[in-house]
Design an enzyme around this catalytic site. Sequence first.
Site, mmCIF file in Angstrom:
data_model
loop_
_atom_site.group_PDB
_atom_site.id
_atom_site.type_symbol
_atom_site.label_atom_id
_atom_site.label_comp_id
_atom_site.label_asym_id
_atom_site.label_seq_id
_atom_site.Cartn_x
_atom_site.Cartn_y
_atom_site.Cartn_z
ATOM 1 N N ASP A 56 -16.473 8.946 29.878
ATOM 2 C CA ASP A 56 -15.319 8.193 30.601
ATOM 3 C C ASP A 56 -16.035 6.670 30.807
ATOM 4 O O ASP A 56 -17.069 6.689 31.621
ATOM 5 C CB ASP A 56 -14.850 8.888 31.783
ATOM 6 C CG ASP A 56 -13.782 8.031 32.541
ATOM 7 O OD1 ASP A 56 -13.012 7.641 31.961
ATOM 8 O OD2 ASP A 56 -13.983 8.077 33.854
ATOM 9 N N THR A 89 -10.439 2.909 29.903
ATOM 10 C CA THR A 89 -11.502 2.163 30.585
ATOM 11 C C THR A 89 -12.721 1.686 29.513
ATOM 12 O O THR A 89 -13.118 0.369 29.944
ATOM 13 C CB THR A 89 -12.255 3.070 31.584
ATOM 14 O OG1 THR A 89 -12.405 4.300 31.127
ATOM 15 C CG2 THR A 89 -11.411 3.292 32.960
ATOM 16 N N THR A 90 -12.848 2.345 28.518
ATOM 17 C CA THR A 90 -13.838 1.872 27.640
ATOM 18 C C THR A 90 -13.317 0.778 26.833
ATOM 19 O O THR A 90 -14.030 -0.300 26.571
ATOM 20 C CB THR A 90 -14.345 3.140 26.534
ATOM 21 O OG1 THR A 90 -14.665 4.082 27.152
ATOM 22 C CG2 THR A 90 -15.324 2.414 25.753
ATOM 23 N N ASP A 387 -8.045 11.538 33.621
ATOM 24 C CA ASP A 387 -7.395 10.584 32.653
ATOM 25 C C ASP A 387 -6.072 10.950 32.031
ATOM 26 O O ASP A 387 -5.103 10.246 32.077
ATOM 27 C CB ASP A 387 -8.372 10.299 31.504
ATOM 28 C CG ASP A 387 -9.493 9.360 31.875
ATOM 29 O OD1 ASP A 387 -9.671 9.088 33.007
ATOM 30 O OD2 ASP A 387 -10.517 9.027 31.026
#
Length: 547
Positions: A56, A89-90, A387
């Site tokens: 994550d 998020t990445t 997520d």
Amino acid sequence: MGPNMIGTDTSQGKGQVLSNIVACQSVVEVLSTTLGPRGMDKLIVDGNGRSTISNDGATIIKLLEIVHPAARTLVDIARAQDAEVGDGTTSVVLLAGELLKLAKPFVEEDVAPQILVKGYRMACELALERIREIAVPVKRDDPVELRSLLEKCASTSMNSKLIQSQQEFFSKMVVDAVLMLDQEDLNEKMIGTKKVTGGGMQDSLLVDGVAFEKTFSYAGFEQQPKHFDNPKILLLNLELELKAERDNAEVRIDKVEDYQKIVDAEWTILFEKLDKIAASGAMVVLSKLAIGDVATQYFAERGIFAAGRVQDSDLQRMVSATGAAVQTTVNDVHGKHLGSCARFEERQLGEKRYNFFSGCSEAKTCTMLLRGGSEQFIAEVERSLHDAIMIVRRALKNQTIVAGGGAVEMGLARYLREQAKTIPGKLQLVVLAYAHAFEAIPRQLCDNAGFDSIDTLTQLRKRHAAGEIWAGVDIANESVTDNMAAFVWEPALVKTNLIAAATEAACTILSVDYTVKAAKHSDQLQSALPGVGPDGVPRGNHAGHRH
């Protein structure tokens, strides 16, 4: 002036912008290999020797302890994306890094950063408008269709996570959990997660109510009943122990009989409280504070289950699930203050015992009990499910979706290239660079999966030029496919938030051309000032001369 004219660390101008870009690049390099279904995980060991294995982006970037001030901006956008949307998020860090990387040649050729910022902001607006145009709305009136859409969004989010092998099982669980919440505010805090080591992933459970680990228990606990049907539940924020009254007062006595009276009074006060609880008709008594051994035995004799020191978050979820109100006194407790559930039982899970309250009439809350071989593993499962839960919430609130797997990004890259032709001057080049930045995401997806990224991107460009706006990377078959038809779906909000956040971060970093690191001590600063002594007295050629 030298770089250290006032005892501070300064760097400025073009070199500063470039060094900021390089610093951000190194963060992006760490994260980029975690993107997508074939992304690798990172093992991070913190200063205390605790290790975390995660895929994550937000978790990794939080644990990296980034020191460079400009690169810290990337931490902020990853956190913001996590808080706002929960997934992507990445991608957001990757896109911001790519925007900076493509700005580097412009900076080296002395293009003013203001022009870059203006061009990026313009391109960002165009990209967001385009997403709003092409996003597909979702029909809410058909519950079956809505459910299948939510499951597809959840499993797309899980594609790149550790639980990929069980995504069907978990996507059902996540959708069930979100649909149990109050549909008005969809508060994800009402989904409790408990980690139970042991068993396989498939042994994970979803409880339509509240479950928590057996709390600290006193003598007499074993005699209490361990299951009820339709019990009345009383929630307290009250201590039921003998010592409480004695601690709260100072009493001076002369005779032993007086001491006996005090002890008797203490017992009387406690038993009065207990009698009132028993009279209220409650079968299950939960308290945030301790329930001592006298009280525990009293309840056991009357067939009442009691647990003290229940965590505050569990107690709040009990309020939401059973409709009970937390009482701070036992005087005047009536039926309307009590909650109820269909079934209460205590069960063994792994090596611990758990209290289950299921079938709650008011249930606007639920609990996921996650199982797995090791704590590391379960912690990562929990992050992956967080997520997915956030994605399902977003899909319910904003009912528009787009295709994932790099399809949107390729579409936006093509659209911006078309738009750039209409923009005169240097800005055209900046918008083209922005368009090129989008391709970093499908390229990274291919690289992480071991595909030939040049070949795949060429195919994607061809498909998008032919008008196939949902063509994206097909990881399973090492080719290109229509990801809308392949059910790789994401809420449009993920993309709009991602693009806006990445652009803001890139523009912020490009706008910085001077860093001043303040000295720690003012005297150090004083002594470094030209013409001023450590005591603040002027010095130099004229110091000490009288005119």
